[in-house]
Design a protein around this motif. Structure first.
Motif, PDB file in Angstrom:
ATOM      1  N   PHE A 127     -74.981 103.994 -18.676  1.00  0.00           N
ATOM      2  CA  PHE A 127     -74.826 105.032 -17.655  1.00  0.00           C
ATOM      3  C   PHE A 127     -74.393 104.422 -16.326  1.00  0.00           C
ATOM      4  N   ALA A 128     -75.030 103.323 -15.923  1.00  0.00           N
ATOM      5  CA  ALA A 128     -74.651 102.662 -14.669  1.00  0.00           C
ATOM      6  C   ALA A 128     -73.230 102.129 -14.749  1.00  0.00           C
ATOM      7  N   ARG A 129     -72.856 101.593 -15.904  1.00  0.00           N
ATOM      8  CA  ARG A 129     -71.497 101.069 -16.084  1.00  0.00           C
ATOM      9  C   ARG A 129     -70.463 102.193 -15.985  1.00  0.00           C
ATOM     10  N   MET A 130     -70.788 103.345 -16.562  1.00  0.00           N
ATOM     11  CA  MET A 130     -69.873 104.477 -16.489  1.00  0.00           C
ATOM     12  C   MET A 130     -69.679 104.933 -15.043  1.00  0.00           C
ATOM     13  N   ARG A 131     -70.800 105.043 -14.305  1.00  0.00           N
ATOM     14  CA  ARG A 131     -70.697 105.480 -12.909  1.00  0.00           C
ATOM     15  C   ARG A 131     -69.874 104.490 -12.091  1.00  0.00           C
ATOM     16  N   ARG A 132     -70.007 103.204 -12.396  1.00  0.00           N
ATOM     17  CA  ARG A 132     -69.264 102.188 -11.639  1.00  0.00           C
ATOM     18  C   ARG A 132     -67.780 102.195 -12.008  1.00  0.00           C
ATOM     19  N   LEU A 133     -67.480 102.332 -13.317  1.00  0.00           N
ATOM     20  CA  LEU A 133     -66.094 102.263 -13.755  1.00  0.00           C
ATOM     21  C   LEU A 133     -65.298 103.514 -13.389  1.00  0.00           C
ATOM     22  N   ILE A 134     -65.993 104.632 -13.164  1.00  0.00           N
ATOM     23  CA  ILE A 134     -65.272 105.845 -12.768  1.00  0.00           C
ATOM     24  C   ILE A 134     -64.522 105.622 -11.459  1.00  0.00           C
ATOM     25  N   ARG A 135     -65.162 104.893 -10.557  1.00  0.00           N
ATOM     26  CA  ARG A 135     -64.542 104.660  -9.240  1.00  0.00           C
ATOM     27  C   ARG A 135     -63.802 103.328  -9.150  1.00  0.00           C
ATOM     28  N   LYS A 136     -64.052 102.420 -10.113  1.00  0.00           N
ATOM     29  CA  LYS A 136     -63.375 101.130 -10.079  1.00  0.00           C
ATOM     30  C   LYS A 136     -61.935 101.280 -10.564  1.00  0.00           C
ATOM     31  N   GLY A 137     -60.994 100.807  -9.788  1.00  0.00           N
ATOM     32  CA  GLY A 137     -59.585 100.911 -10.142  1.00  0.00           C
ATOM     33  C   GLY A 137     -58.997 102.284  -9.895  1.00  0.00           C
ATOM     34  N   CYS A 138     -59.731 103.140  -9.192  1.00  0.00           N
ATOM     35  CA  CYS A 138     -59.247 104.500  -8.920  1.00  0.00           C
ATOM     36  C   CYS A 138     -58.211 104.467  -7.789  1.00  0.00           C
ATOM     37  N   LEU A 139     -57.027 105.031  -8.062  1.00  0.00           N
ATOM     38  CA  LEU A 139     -55.979 105.085  -7.042  1.00  0.00           C
ATOM     39  C   LEU A 139     -56.294 106.131  -5.992  1.00  0.00           C
ATOM     40  N   TRP A 140     -56.705 107.287  -6.443  1.00  0.00           N
ATOM     41  CA  TRP A 140     -57.050 108.374  -5.540  1.00  0.00           C
ATOM     42  C   TRP A 140     -57.951 109.370  -6.258  1.00  0.00           C
ATOM     43  N   SER A 141     -58.647 110.175  -5.489  1.00  0.00           N
ATOM     44  CA  SER A 141     -59.526 111.224  -6.008  1.00  0.00           C
ATOM     45  C   SER A 141     -59.205 112.526  -5.308  1.00  0.00           C
ATOM     46  N   ASP A 142     -59.296 113.603  -6.054  1.00  0.00           N
ATOM     47  CA  ASP A 142     -58.992 114.916  -5.505  1.00  0.00           C
ATOM     48  C   ASP A 142     -59.939 115.934  -6.131  1.00  0.00           C
ATOM     49  N   VAL A 143     -60.284 116.953  -5.376  1.00  0.00           N
ATOM     50  CA  VAL A 143     -61.171 118.014  -5.849  1.00  0.00           C
ATOM     51  C   VAL A 143     -60.335 119.237  -6.187  1.00  0.00           C
ATOM     52  N   GLU A 144     -60.458 119.693  -7.428  1.00  0.00           N
ATOM     53  CA  GLU A 144     -59.697 120.839  -7.901  1.00  0.00           C
ATOM     54  C   GLU A 144     -60.635 121.782  -8.640  1.00  0.00           C
ATOM     55  N   ASP A 145     -60.773 123.007  -8.143  1.00  0.00           N
ATOM     56  CA  ASP A 145     -61.682 124.004  -8.721  1.00  0.00           C
ATOM     57  C   ASP A 145     -63.116 123.490  -8.787  1.00  0.00           C
ATOM     58  N   GLY A 146     -63.532 122.743  -7.773  1.00  0.00           N
ATOM     59  CA  GLY A 146     -64.893 122.224  -7.745  1.00  0.00           C
ATOM     60  C   GLY A 146     -65.113 121.014  -8.627  1.00  0.00           C
ATOM     61  N   ILE A 147     -64.059 120.460  -9.202  1.00  0.00           N
ATOM     62  CA  ILE A 147     -64.150 119.309 -10.096  1.00  0.00           C
ATOM     63  C   ILE A 147     -63.392 118.150  -9.467  1.00  0.00           C
ATOM     64  N   THR A 148     -64.012 116.978  -9.428  1.00  0.00           N
ATOM     65  CA  THR A 148     -63.385 115.798  -8.838  1.00  0.00           C
ATOM     66  C   THR A 148     -62.545 115.078  -9.884  1.00  0.00           C
ATOM     67  N   ILE A 149     -61.272 114.862  -9.586  1.00  0.00           N
ATOM     68  CA  ILE A 149     -60.343 114.176 -10.487  1.00  0.00           C
ATOM     69  C   ILE A 149     -60.111 112.771  -9.957  1.00  0.00           C
ATOM     70  N   HIS A 150     -60.340 111.773 -10.822  1.00  0.00           N
ATOM     71  CA  HIS A 150     -60.145 110.373 -10.465  1.00  0.00           C
ATOM     72  C   HIS A 150     -58.938 109.847 -11.237  1.00  0.00           C
ATOM     73  N   CYS A 151     -57.882 109.490 -10.501  1.00  0.00           N
ATOM     74  CA  CYS A 151     -56.667 108.958 -11.120  1.00  0.00           C
ATOM     75  C   CYS A 151     -56.709 107.442 -11.097  1.00  0.00           C
ATOM     76  N   HIS A 152     -56.604 106.826 -12.299  1.00  0.00           N
ATOM     77  CA  HIS A 152     -56.712 105.379 -12.434  1.00  0.00           C
ATOM     78  C   HIS A 152     -55.339 104.752 -12.651  1.00  0.00           C
TER      79      HIS A 152
END
Length: 274
Positions: A127-152
Motif C-alpha cells: 500500500f505504501a509503495r502504491m501511494r509513493r509510485l502514484i506520484r513518482k515519475g508523474c509529469l502532471w496531475s489534473d482533477v476531472e469530475d472530482g477524480i485526480t488523473i496522474h500522467c506518467h
C-alpha cells in the motif's frame, strides 16, 4: 487470546469455502455483474461475521442438557479415583494426550499469528509503495469530475485507486477517452473499497486458497463491470475491443489498484459480444 483468534480464523475459512463453492457452480458464469459482485462481497462479510454467531442458541435446551450431561458411571469412576487418591492408568493416558494436543494447538497458533503478521506487513508495504509510485515519475496531475488523473512519463499500465487514476503519457495522447472511462467506472462503482475488504479477509485467511480464488473472481467482476460502464457511455464495442487487444501487454505494478489489463482479454471480449 491467540487461541481464540486461531479458532476464529479456522471457522471463517470454513464458512468462506462452504459459501464460495455454490457461487462457482451457480453464478460464476452469469452475466449479472453487479449481482455477482454483491454476492461475492456478501460472502466476504459472512465469512467475517458468522464465526461470531452462537449456533448453540439454535438447539433446544433439553437437547443441550442431554449432550452436556455425563453418564452416572463416569461420575462413579471419578469419585472412586478421587477417594482412593490413586489415578487410574486411563486417566494418566488421557492427561498425556491432552498435553500433547495442547502443544500442537499452541504451535499452530504461533504459526498462524506469525503468518498473519508477515502478510499484514507485506500488504502495508504494498500500500505504501502504491501511494509513493502514484506520484513518482508523474509529469502532471489534473482533477476531472472530482477524480485526480496522474500522467506518467513511463510506460505504465492504466490503473486506479480510490479517486486517483494513473495513465501513461502515450495512452493519454492516443486512447485517453476510452481508458479514462474504464478507470472512472472503477471509481464510480467504488471498487477500491471492495479490494480493502478482500485484503482484510485474505490477511486473516492467508492460508485459505478459497480466499484467493474469490479474490480473482471479484477482480474479474470489477473489470466486467467497468467494461459495461464504458459501453454505456457510447463507446462502440468494436473500438473498445480493439483497444483491449492493443493494450493487452503490461500489468499494473500496484497490488491494490484496479488494472485496465487485469482480466483475460478473451473473456472480456466474449462477454461484450454476448
Amino acid at each position: 487470546m491467540w487461541n481464540e483468534l486461531f479458532h476464529y480464523a479456522i471457522k471463517s475459512a470454513i464458512v468462506l469455502a462452504l459459501l464460495y463453492t455454490p457461487y462457482t457452480l451457480l453464478l460464476r458464469k452469469e452475466r449479472i455483474f453487479r449481482q455477482n459482485r454483491f454476492a461475492l462481497l456478501a460472502l466476504l462479510v459472512f465469512s467475517l461475521v458468522l464465526p461470531f454467531c452462537d449456533v448453540h442458541a439454535l438447539y433446544p435446551s433439553n437437547l443441550l442438557a442431554s449432550l452436556s450431561s455425563k453418564p452416572i458411571a463416569i461420575y462413579e469412576e471419578e469419585f472412586t479415583e478421587i477417594s482412593s487418591g490413586i489415578p487410574s492408568p486411563s486417566s494418566v493416558v488421557l492427561i498425556e494426550e491432552e498435553s500433547a494436543s495442547f502443544d500442537i494447538i499452541t504451535w499452530l497458533c504461533l504459526i498462524y499469528v506469525m503468518g498473519t503478521l508477515i502478510v499484514l506487513a507485506i500488504r502495508l508495504w504494498q500500500f505504501a509503495r502504491m501511494r509513493r509510485l502514484i506520484r513518482k515519475g508523474c509529469l502532471w496531475s489534473d482533477v476531472e469530475d472530482g477524480i485526480t488523473i496522474h500522467c506518467h512519463a513511463e510506460d505504465v499500465a492504466p490503473c486506479s485507486w480510490m479517486r486517483h487514476i494513473v495513465i501513461s503519457e502515450h495512452d493519454y495522447r492516443h486512447h485517453r477517452h476510452e481508458i479514462l472511462l474504464h478507470e472512472k467506472g472503477h471509481v464510480r462503482c467504488l471498487h477500491s473499497w471492495d479490494i480493502l475488504l478482500l485484503t482484510l479477509v485474505q490477511t486473516i485467511q492467508w492460508y485459505n486458497p478459497f480466499a484467493y480464488m474469490l479474490g480473482a473472481s471479484l477482480r474479474d467482476v470489477h473489470e466486467y463491470e467497468a467494461d459495461d460502464y464504458v459501453l454505456r457511455q457510447g463507446v462502440t464495442a468494436s473500438e473498445y475491443q480493439a483497444l483491449l487487444l492493443k493494450t493487452a501487454v503490461g500489468n499494473c505494478a500496484y497490488a491494490f489498484a484496479n488494472n485496465f489489463n487485469h482480466s483475460l482479454i478473451k473473456n472480456r471480449i466474449i462477454i461484450m459480444k454476448n
